[in-house]
Write an enzyme that holds these catalytic residues in place. Structure first.
Site, PDB file in Angstrom:
ATOM      1  N   THR A  37       0.821  -1.207   0.000  1.00  0.00           N
ATOM      2  CA  THR A  37       0.000   0.000   0.000  1.00  0.00           C
ATOM      3  C   THR A  37       0.859   1.263   0.000  1.00  0.00           C
ATOM      4  O   THR A  37       0.587   2.209  -0.744  1.00  0.00           O
ATOM      5  CB  THR A  37      -0.936   0.019   1.225  1.00  0.00           C
ATOM      6  N   PHE A 164      -7.674   5.441   5.003  1.00  0.00           N
ATOM      7  CA  PHE A 164      -7.263   4.439   5.992  1.00  0.00           C
ATOM      8  C   PHE A 164      -8.462   3.909   6.770  1.00  0.00           C
ATOM      9  O   PHE A 164      -8.314   3.382   7.863  1.00  0.00           O
ATOM     10  CB  PHE A 164      -6.248   5.038   6.967  1.00  0.00           C
ATOM     11  N   CYS A 171      -7.005   1.947   9.987  1.00  0.00           N
ATOM     12  CA  CYS A 171      -5.711   1.284   9.839  1.00  0.00           C
ATOM     13  C   CYS A 171      -4.779   1.605  11.000  1.00  0.00           C
ATOM     14  O   CYS A 171      -4.484   2.767  11.268  1.00  0.00           O
ATOM     15  CB  CYS A 171      -5.080   1.708   8.524  1.00  0.00           C
TER      16      CYS A 171
END
Length: 227
Positions: A37, A164, A171
């Protein structure tokens, strides 16, 4: 994982509560979430700075003014406001995770919708980040200045930006990912200028992460920075 998930069998004998395959799968998740990512974020950031050279120069001047040619540390990176704006705008236009999926663990009412237990919901981050209702008619344009006053004021709705995810399930590596991306991009800008190769074909594709289907061909040139 090898030690924290063990069960006592008596004496010094232990038994793993996770199989080797399960541990390997967890390691693959770490690699995907923590490497793939962030590398995609940097790929799209370099792309956008290549086609917007004025912002590339803004960032280079900021990096040099903050840390010169030294390796940036966390304190230096926190002072790079334009860098943060550019990375946030990159995450808006090309979020590495293009969607998130959630499963209702109990029956719940969500706005006007009544969801039964076990219902699976898919939220398109990519669609939300390009929605003109929240971002204006220039939603598809690269405008880092949207984030000049912070993430919550970049769009009409404070939660329209969620690369996120949001809430308690967001995240866990968000801050580390941004720190990592800033460090790498700053060190590139200290040493190199870059532009888009004529060979590049713009074809973003979502394969787990959002990535350039035919690769990202960038022309780099070494530079000497005056400090």
């Amino acid at each position: 994982m090898m030690t924290a998930n063990q069960k006592e069998l008596g004496g010094s004998q232990r038994n793993l509560s996770m199989t080797i395959d399960e541990i390997m799968n967890e390691c693959k998740t770490f690699f995907f979430a923590g490497h793939d990512t962030t590398s995609n974020l940097l790929t799209w950031a370099v792309f956008l700075l290549s086609i917007n050279p004025e912002w590339q120069e803004i960032l280079r001047k900021e990096v040099i003014s903050v840390c010169g040619t030294d390796i940036p540390d966390a304190d230096m990176l926190s002072k790079m406001k334009s860098m943060t704006m550019v990375l946030n705008e990159t995450l808006r236009l090309y979020p590495p995770a293009s969607k998130i999926i959630r499963k209702a663990y109990k029956a719940i009412k969500l706005g006007q919708f009544s969801l039964p237990k076990g219902a699976v919901l898919s939220f398109s981050i990519l669609a939300m980040h390009h929605n003109e209702k929240f971002w204006g008619l220039d939603a598809n344009l690269f405008k880092p200045e949207r984030f000049a006053a912070g993430v919550s004021k970049a769009a009409i709705h404070p939660n329209a930006f969620f690369p996120f995810s949001l809430g308690p399930r967001n995240c866990v590596g968000q801050n580390f990912a941004m720190l990592e991306a800033k460090t790498v991009l700053a060190m590139i800008l200290q040493r190199l200028s870059f532009s888009l190769s004529p060979a590049y074909k713009h074809a973003p594709i979502a394969v787990l992460t959002l990535q350039p289907q035919y690769g990202m061909q960038i022309i780099f040139k070494s530079i000497e920075v005056q400090t």
